[in-house]
Design a protein around this motif. Structure first.
Motif, mmCIF file in Angstrom:
data_model
loop_
_atom_site.group_PDB
_atom_site.id
_atom_site.type_symbol
_atom_site.label_atom_id
_atom_site.label_comp_id
_atom_site.label_asym_id
_atom_site.label_seq_id
_atom_site.Cartn_x
_atom_site.Cartn_y
_atom_site.Cartn_z
ATOM 1 N N ASN A 1 0.822 -1.225 0.000
ATOM 2 C CA ASN A 1 0.000 0.000 0.000
ATOM 3 C C ASN A 1 0.847 1.263 0.000
ATOM 4 N N ASP A 2 1.912 1.232 -0.789
ATOM 5 C CA ASP A 2 2.796 2.396 -0.899
ATOM 6 C C ASP A 2 2.105 3.465 -1.749
ATOM 7 N N PRO A 3 1.843 4.663 -1.182
ATOM 8 C CA PRO A 3 1.146 5.737 -1.929
ATOM 9 C C PRO A 3 1.842 6.102 -3.237
ATOM 10 N N LYS A 4 3.136 5.856 -3.294
ATOM 11 C CA LYS A 4 3.917 6.193 -4.484
ATOM 12 C C LYS A 4 3.394 5.465 -5.725
ATOM 13 N N TYR A 5 2.754 4.290 -5.500
ATOM 14 C CA TYR A 5 2.307 3.480 -6.630
ATOM 15 C C TYR A 5 0.785 3.489 -6.798
ATOM 16 N N ASP A 6 0.098 4.411 -6.127
ATOM 17 C CA ASP A 6 -1.358 4.492 -6.237
ATOM 18 C C ASP A 6 -1.824 4.735 -7.663
ATOM 19 N N ASN A 7 -1.040 5.516 -8.420
ATOM 20 C CA ASN A 7 -1.437 5.875 -9.779
ATOM 21 C C ASN A 7 -0.858 4.949 -10.848
ATOM 22 N N ALA A 8 -0.106 3.920 -10.409
ATOM 23 C CA ALA A 8 0.448 2.971 -11.379
ATOM 24 C C ALA A 8 -0.693 2.185 -12.014
#
Length: 329
Positions: free
Chosen positions: A110-117
């Motif tokens: 659940n890393d926010p960095k990859y929310d838009n991946a």
């Protein structure tokens, strides 16, 4: 989930057995061999799921085993599972598909960095000059976001289809090669050697346990119980391995495949190593307990009896194999 994974991995054998459906006798032997794996996993899961819900047996035992495992600041999580077959398979797989493991790991944590991946396909595989097309040159890159964008579900279905066609083609080829190069005399010699007990008085009972060790070692080498047990299936169909010998080999394979998850758990490192190692040991204890229930006492070797009955039924009614696979899996 571990119990379900054990059941799921045994479906490959059934699919492989279907490749020998042309000959009723071969199909009977192959389907029996495939089902001995199924039945062991189903019976063990059914038994241990009830025991676990009532007593917490697996959680308690594995909890004790990892009690003294702790976080060490020097642990960097760099332990890698030795993939012995990667040298052979990587040239093909890398020309078909490349996944971005950073995205998979980011989603899992659940890393926010990859929310838009939006894709797990690799889109940057090296230095890319501005204005150029897709930067990753593998077959399925052109079906992804930078190409036709057919969706990853369809890409997955295509990959599954390719895998099954390759698996079945190789195993059909192996069966045909075996039948063509092994004359009846050679077959009889191999059959008698593989299926014979240790020729020392009073030690014949050890043969099954040695077969178990062999199955575990070979599975560790190929890193997959599905690969090993799927190879046993056509051999059993050709009459080279009896059901009684295939059973301990399969049990050993179930033990051998747990080394993969144990090695993977060591790669977790840091604060996660204890939990990761515990669930890997749950996998090991699941198989060890199942073997203790369904192997040492001959009368408890139910998977053999059930598998033989299913094989006999399938040899009479070949459509039953498809019904079985659809219903059970």
């Amino acid at each position: 989930m571990i119990m379900g994974a054990n059941i799921g991995t045994s479906v490959t054998n059934g699919i492989v057995a279907l490749t020998q459906a042309g000959d009723r006798e071969q199909f009977r032997k192959a389907f029996s061999c495939a089902n001995v794996h199924d039945m062991f996993n189903w019976l063990t899961a059914f038994t241990l799921l009830i025991v676990e819900c009532l007593t917490g047996y697996l959680e308690t035992v594995t909890g004790k085993l990892v009690e003294n495992v702790g976080y060490h600041p020097a642990a960097k999580g760099n332990v890698k599972s030795p993939d012995f077959l990667k040298a052979l398979t990587r040239p093909l797989t890398e020309n078909l598909i490349k996944l971005d493991k950073a995205v998979l790991k980011g989603w899992a944590q659940n890393d926010p960095k990859y929310d838009n991946a939006s894709t797990i396909l690799k889109t940057r595989c090296g230095a890319v000059e501005e204005g150029q097309g897709p930067s990753c040159h593998f077959l399925f890159a052109y079906l992804g976001p930078e190409g036709w964008n057919i969706g990853e579900t369809y890409i997955g279905v295509l990959l599954l289809g390719i895998s099954l066609v390759m698996l079945c083609s190789c195993l059909i080829g192996m069966v045909k090669v075996l039948n063509s190069i092994l004359g009846s005399k050679v077959k009889n010699v191999i059959e008698n050697v593989i299926n014979a007990d240790i020729p020392v008085r009073g030690l014949g009972w050890l043969t099954g346990y040695l077969a178990m060790v062999l199955g575990a070692l070979l599975t560790i080498l190929v890193q997959s119980s599905s690969v090993f047990t799927s190879t046993l299936t056509p051999l059993a169909g050709a009459g080279l391995i009896s059901l009684e010998r295939a059973y301990p080999l399969t049990l050993g394979s179930n033990l051998g495949t747990t080394t993969t998850s144990i090695l993977a758990s060591l790669a977790a490192g840091g604060l996660n190593v204890k939990s990761a190692l515990q669930i890997a040991l749950v996998h090991l204890m699941f198989n060890v307990t199942g073997i203790l229930i369904f192997y040492p006492i001959p009368a408890m070797r139910w998977p053999i009896y059930i598998a033989r009955a299913l094989g006999n039924t399938t040899s009479k009614y070949r459509w039953f194999a498809l019904v079985y696979l659809l219903f059970m899996f």
